[in-house]
Design a protein around this motif. Structure first.
Motif, short mmCIF file in Angstrom:
data_model
loop_
_atom_site.label_atom_id
_atom_site.label_comp_id
_atom_site.label_asym_id
_atom_site.label_seq_id
_atom_site.Cartn_x
_atom_site.Cartn_y
_atom_site.Cartn_z
N GLY A 19 -2.38 -14.25 4.97
CA GLY A 19 -1.12 -13.80 4.38
C GLY A 19 -1.24 -12.36 3.90
N ARG A 20 -0.38 -11.99 2.96
CA ARG A 20 -0.47 -10.66 2.38
C ARG A 20 -1.84 -10.48 1.72
NH1 ARG A 20 4.62 -8.03 1.22
NH2 ARG A 20 6.40 -9.34 1.79
N TYR A 46 -2.29 -16.23 0.22
CA TYR A 46 -2.65 -14.83 0.44
C TYR A 46 -3.99 -14.71 1.17
CZ TYR A 46 0.89 -13.39 -3.03
OH TYR A 46 2.06 -13.17 -3.72
N ARG A 88 -2.31 -1.64 3.61
CA ARG A 88 -1.86 -1.71 2.23
C ARG A 88 -2.17 -3.08 1.66
NH1 ARG A 88 4.07 -0.49 1.35
NH2 ARG A 88 3.39 0.51 -0.57
N ALA A 89 -2.40 -3.14 0.33
CA ALA A 89 -2.75 -4.41 -0.30
C ALA A 89 -2.38 -4.37 -1.77
CB ALA A 89 -4.24 -4.69 -0.13
N HIS A 90 -2.23 -5.56 -2.36
CA HIS A 90 -2.20 -5.69 -3.81
C HIS A 90 -3.64 -5.53 -4.31
CE1 HIS A 90 1.79 -7.16 -3.21
NE2 HIS A 90 1.48 -8.42 -2.95
N THR A 113 0.30 -1.79 -2.81
CA THR A 113 1.65 -2.34 -2.96
C THR A 113 1.91 -2.79 -4.38
OG1 THR A 113 0.68 -4.40 -2.09
CG2 THR A 113 1.97 -3.05 -0.57
N GLU A 272 7.25 -8.60 -4.14
CA GLU A 272 7.45 -8.93 -2.73
C GLU A 272 8.91 -9.23 -2.39
OE1 GLU A 272 4.69 -12.09 -2.26
OE2 GLU A 272 2.96 -10.79 -2.63
#
Length: 298
Positions: A19-20, A46, A88-90, A113, A272
């Motif tokens: 996932g993200r 995630y 990109r990522a948290h 993000t 999100e």
């Protein structure tokens, strides 16, 4: 073992789920194992990435002082993303890892993000910088002279970590056992060149004020060294929300995993789905907090 090549060191990482992407960045006293309770939850939805900082085996332990520092810590996050071909990522960090998280947001804003900075701020106030640097150098020498196994239990009994022992004795013992396994040299070089030399957050006021990345600050109300810094960050960063957990010390993700996970999940979900928003300038009190006439309420 998967390694990400970075400047002067190879960074060992693990990934779980799909996932993200979320990258978890550990504190000085921890390693990637510190995020177990977060990865178990977030990997359901995630792609969770966690890594050991340079100086923490199986990541490399460079022997040069110049191989450690705030810039290296932030850029190592980018190196892990590069190794996994993630644009990109948290980014979620605790303490030392939260400093790296904020600096990653400043150095690589296009790649973050969302930022979660938990337990950030030790030694940040300018009046504390000299004492914090001296304490870091003294602790570094103790790691070299006595070894990690000797220093770990004393660190665990400090004023901001005793809360974990009181709430979760088994979790505290596990955290101390993991710290006791750390490289004494890596810990010493990290203390001497990262902790002692990193810039004060207060010196980065203009950069932090300009940061537009959605940010969640989390701090325990018994994490005394970090309280003022978190209020400073909240007042400085229009992009930041602040959560204070009651009766909680420094290692907030270990002490209160359910509250921590819930807050992070709700924050990331708001980012999100596009419902997160920066602080409304009208919420900033610049003096009187009550209406003083018709003009005050327009």
């Amino acid at each position: 073992m998967p390694y990400a090549p970075s400047d002067g060191a190879r960074i060992w990482y693990e990934e779980t789920g799909a996932g993200r992407p979320i990258v978890f960045v550990h504190e000085f006293g921890g390693d990637l194992r510190s995020w177990e309770q977060q990865v178990r939850q977030f990997s359901r939805d995630y792609r969770c990435i966690r890594f050991n900082a340079r100086g923490y085996p199986p990541s490399d332990v460079p022997e040069a002082d110049s191989a450690y520092g705030q810039a290296h810590a932030a850029d190592d996050i980018a190196a892990v993303l590069d190794a996994l071909a993630i644009e990109r990522a948290h980014i979620v960090g605790l303490s030392m890892g939260a400093f790296a998280t904020l600096h990653f947001g400043l150095r690589h804003p296009q790649r973050a993000t969302a930022l979660v900075a938990a337990g950030v701020g030790s030694g940040a106030p300018r009046e504390q910088r000299a004492a914090f640097a001296e304490q870091s150098r003294a602790a570094a020498q103790r790691f070299l002279d006595e070894g990690s196994a000797a220093v770990a239990p004393e660190m665990g009994m400090s004023a901001t970590r005793i809360q974990l022992r009181n709430k979760d004795p088994l979790g505290w013992a596990e955290a101390i056992a993991q710290l006791a396994e750390h490289s004494a040299l890596g810990s010493a070089l990290t203390l001497r060149n990262y902790q002692a030399l990193r810039p004060s957050l207060y010196d980065l006021e203009a950069e932090l004020a300009a940061c537009a990345i959605p940010t969640l600050l989390i701090v325990g109300d018994e994490d005394e060294p970090c309280l003022d810094a978190n209020l400073f960050l909240k007042r400085t960063m229009r992009s930041a929300n602040l959560l204070m957990l009651p009766g909680t010390g420094h290692a907030v993700n270990l002490e209160e995993p359910a509250a921590f996970n819930d807050a992070v999940a709700r924050f990331l979900a708001s980012v999100e789905r596009g419902s997160w928003r920066p602080r409304d300038p009208r919420a900033v009190v610049g003096g009187a907090s009550l209406p003083m006439g018709r003009a005050a309420v327009r």
